[in-house]
Every structure is written in C-alpha cells, then in structure tokens.
Design a protein around this motif. Sequence first.
Motif, short mmCIF file in Angstrom:
data_model
loop_
_atom_site.label_atom_id
_atom_site.label_comp_id
_atom_site.label_asym_id
_atom_site.label_seq_id
_atom_site.Cartn_x
_atom_site.Cartn_y
_atom_site.Cartn_z
N LEU A 230 76.19 -90.41 51.18
CA LEU A 230 74.75 -90.15 51.17
C LEU A 230 74.46 -88.72 50.73
O LEU A 230 73.46 -88.47 50.04
CB LEU A 230 74.18 -90.40 52.58
CG LEU A 230 74.25 -91.84 53.10
CD1 LEU A 230 73.67 -91.93 54.50
CD2 LEU A 230 73.51 -92.80 52.17
N ALA A 231 75.30 -87.78 51.13
CA ALA A 231 75.11 -86.40 50.70
C ALA A 231 75.25 -86.28 49.18
O ALA A 231 74.45 -85.59 48.52
CB ALA A 231 76.12 -85.49 51.40
N ASP A 232 76.26 -86.95 48.64
CA ASP A 232 76.44 -86.94 47.18
C ASP A 232 75.24 -87.59 46.50
O ASP A 232 74.76 -87.12 45.46
CB ASP A 232 77.72 -87.68 46.80
CG ASP A 232 78.97 -86.96 47.28
OD1 ASP A 232 78.88 -85.74 47.55
OD2 ASP A 232 80.02 -87.61 47.40
N HIS A 233 74.75 -88.69 47.09
CA HIS A 233 73.63 -89.42 46.49
C HIS A 233 72.36 -88.59 46.50
O HIS A 233 71.54 -88.68 45.57
CB HIS A 233 73.41 -90.73 47.27
CG HIS A 233 72.21 -91.50 46.80
ND1 HIS A 233 72.25 -92.37 45.75
CD2 HIS A 233 70.92 -91.51 47.26
CE1 HIS A 233 71.05 -92.91 45.57
NE2 HIS A 233 70.23 -92.40 46.48
N ALA A 234 72.17 -87.75 47.53
CA ALA A 234 70.97 -86.92 47.60
C ALA A 234 70.88 -85.98 46.41
O ALA A 234 69.78 -85.65 45.95
CB ALA A 234 70.95 -86.13 48.90
N GLN A 235 72.03 -85.55 45.92
CA GLN A 235 72.05 -84.63 44.78
C GLN A 235 72.26 -85.33 43.46
O GLN A 235 71.72 -84.91 42.43
CB GLN A 235 73.16 -83.58 45.00
CG GLN A 235 72.90 -82.69 46.21
CD GLN A 235 74.03 -81.71 46.45
OE1 GLN A 235 75.18 -82.09 46.67
NE2 GLN A 235 73.71 -80.42 46.42
N ASN A 236 73.02 -86.41 43.47
CA ASN A 236 73.28 -87.19 42.25
C ASN A 236 73.14 -88.68 42.59
O ASN A 236 74.12 -89.32 43.00
CB ASN A 236 74.69 -86.91 41.70
CG ASN A 236 74.88 -85.45 41.33
OD1 ASN A 236 74.29 -84.96 40.39
ND2 ASN A 236 75.72 -84.76 42.11
N PRO A 237 71.94 -89.24 42.47
CA PRO A 237 71.67 -90.60 42.93
C PRO A 237 72.62 -91.64 42.34
O PRO A 237 72.90 -91.64 41.14
CB PRO A 237 70.23 -90.85 42.45
CG PRO A 237 69.62 -89.48 42.38
CD PRO A 237 70.74 -88.57 41.94
N PRO B 190 72.69 -95.50 43.74
CA PRO B 190 72.37 -96.56 44.71
C PRO B 190 73.47 -97.60 44.92
O PRO B 190 73.74 -97.99 46.06
CB PRO B 190 71.09 -97.19 44.14
CG PRO B 190 70.47 -96.09 43.33
CD PRO B 190 71.63 -95.35 42.73
N PRO B 191 74.14 -98.09 43.85
CA PRO B 191 75.19 -99.09 44.09
C PRO B 191 76.31 -98.58 45.00
O PRO B 191 76.84 -99.33 45.82
CB PRO B 191 75.71 -99.39 42.67
CG PRO B 191 74.57 -99.06 41.77
CD PRO B 191 73.91 -97.88 42.40
N GLN B 192 76.66 -97.31 44.86
CA GLN B 192 77.71 -96.75 45.70
C GLN B 192 77.26 -96.69 47.16
O GLN B 192 78.05 -96.98 48.08
CB GLN B 192 78.09 -95.35 45.22
CG GLN B 192 79.30 -94.77 45.94
CD GLN B 192 79.73 -93.43 45.34
OE1 GLN B 192 79.06 -92.89 44.48
NE2 GLN B 192 80.85 -92.92 45.82
N VAL B 193 75.99 -96.36 47.39
CA VAL B 193 75.46 -96.34 48.76
C VAL B 193 75.48 -97.75 49.35
O VAL B 193 75.90 -97.94 50.50
CB VAL B 193 74.03 -95.77 48.77
CG1 VAL B 193 73.41 -95.92 50.17
CG2 VAL B 193 74.03 -94.31 48.35
#
Length: 368
Positions: free
Chosen positions: A194-201, A203-206
């Motif tokens: 989620l931290a990585d996604h906040a900076q580099n979205p 969605p499939p990985q989340v």
Amino acid sequence: MPRVRANLREWRDGALNRSRILLAAKTAVAAAIAWAIVPLLPFVDNEYSYYAPFGVLVVMYPTVAATARTGGQTLLGLALGVALGLGALAATQFLSVPPVIPLAIVVAVAVLLGGIRHLGAGRDILSAAAVFVLLLAGQAGGDSYPLSYLVTMGVGVVVGLAVNLVFVPPLYFQWAGGRLTTLRGAIAAVLNTLADHAQNPDPPQVDAALAHLDAMLSEVRREVSEAEDSARANPRGRRHQHEGEQNAKRLRSLELAAAGTRDLAEVVAGRHPAALAALTDETTERFADAIRACAALTDTATDDPELDERLGAALRALDRYLDALPSTTVSTSTKAQRIEPAIFLRRVIDASAPFASDSPSSGSAGER
C-alpha cells in the motif's frame, strides 16, 4: 513454473510435516489393532470385520477432542441409521410391499435426519448405514449384519480414540504460533504494498495482496482453533495453557491489524479519491512513510526488545503525516475522507500496542 513449485512445496509441507506423519502412524496402528480385535468378539460375524479399520479411518483426527467428538457423533449416526434400516426392513416383510418403496422412504428420511447439525460427522454415515442394513440384512444369511456392522464400527471408533489418547497426544500451539508469525509478515507485506501504491499506483498488485491476506487469515484462524482443540482432553494441555492464551491474544491483535489494513486499502486503492486528493508530493511521501512505519511495527515479534521503539516511530510518522495535511478550507465530508487514512493507520498501531511495555493509551494521532 514458480506457481507449480509453490504448490508442490505446499503439498509436501502439508503431507510430510511431523504432525501428519504421527497421525498416519497412529491411524495405521489403530486400524491394525481394530482388525485383530474383531474376530475375538462374540456375536459378531467375521465377514464384516473390515468395518473396524473403516471406523478408525472415520474418527481419527489429529486431536483427542476431535476424535472423541467425531466418534460419538459417528456412533449416534450409525445407531439411527441401523434403527431406520431395520424399521424399513420389518415394514417391508410385514406389509409385503415392493423393496423399492421402503428404499426410497429410507433414503428420504435419512437425508432429512442428516439435516440435524448436532449429529456432526454422524450425518454423513446415517444414510449409508440405513441403506446398507435395509439391503444387506434382508438377504439370506444377513441376519447378523446389523449387529456386526454396529459393533465392528464401534470397535474402530473406540480403538481410534484409545490410540490417539495413549500414543503421544499432540499439541499444536507451536505450529499455530509459527503460522501467526507468517500472518504477521503477510500483513506487513500488504502494508508495504500500500505504501508503494500511494506513490506509484498499481491497483492489481493491491488486489492480489489483499486476496492473499484474506485467504491466509482464514487459514490461520482455523489453525489456531485446532491448536486450542488439541489441548482439550489432552493430559499435557494444562501445562501449555499459557501458549494457547498467548496465541489467542496474538490472533486478536492480528485480526485488528488486518481489518485496519483492509480499510486503509479501500482508501489507498483509490475507491475514495478525495481522501488523497490535493496532497503535495511531500505529504504523499509522509503518508507512505507512516504506512511503512506501521508495517515495520506489525512485523515486529511481540517479545522483540525493539517493539517499544517501533511503536513510538509509527506514532511519530503518523503525526508527521497529519501535520502535513492541507489546511485549506474544505467541506466537512472531504475533511473526514482525508482523515480516514490516519484513523485506519492508528488502528493498525493500536493492534500492536498491548504487547509493548509502555502501551500508549492515547496519542495525538488518536485525538485528531
């Protein structure tokens, strides 16, 4: 190919772990003993002695309590099935009706009785017992079948319980504790995602990370429950009561952390865009740092001397994120959406707090 190797490793770990090997050995011994005992019993036709090892297979579980519970349910289901089959057989002979009619009635009634949840494992064998008795006891020389069937299965149940009780009754607290550690690492991994996604979205990985977490959480709950079950009716259970209590406490903590993580994912994955709207790069970076600090805290063992330090670090990181939130005038609903991530992160922090030596009862993050 990596997926195949992972499946093979999972199957190997499930089939060749110490507990499974012990269960296989005890089941084999119990089946052999039950097979040897049946010919010595009076009023039992040796022709049906194969039901004794079958009874062992039906009731042999890793824990004594589960074996006893399943054994009682199986015997009750057998008794009901035999009684139902004998009643139908008597009606067939007395009324001289075609056999197909009693068979249909027996199957229907047995299936209805199988809906009684308190019968447990007995529900599965009730129908088979009723049909076997109806069809086999009515044949020539089948008069001894009902009693032989019931007694030989009963022998298997009793022998299985005795062997499970006498030969090293296992306790699974250590195994469950290890699985809880694995779950702890999985929650931390999702938080880092989620931290990585906040900076580099991404969605499939989340979504993939959450699906894995949900499956693991369900599995670990079952394993902790089995570990608690292994202490019931176990002579060694009382001496290890603290381990069971500690596992239960850890599971509650990880369930809270997982719930906070899932709620946070609802925000971070963009389902509430206003929550992260208008954030500067610095604020986004502080938000990601706060998530990673929570991940590090969650991934810390309950007896780790660094737990207190990481708890404080997570609270400070959350404060820094809150301080960096935009202070411009916005609607009440937008304010609520922006503060949501901090609330969920605080829940993750609070899940670990009871294990710290100086558990914070309140903090600035919780007051905002």
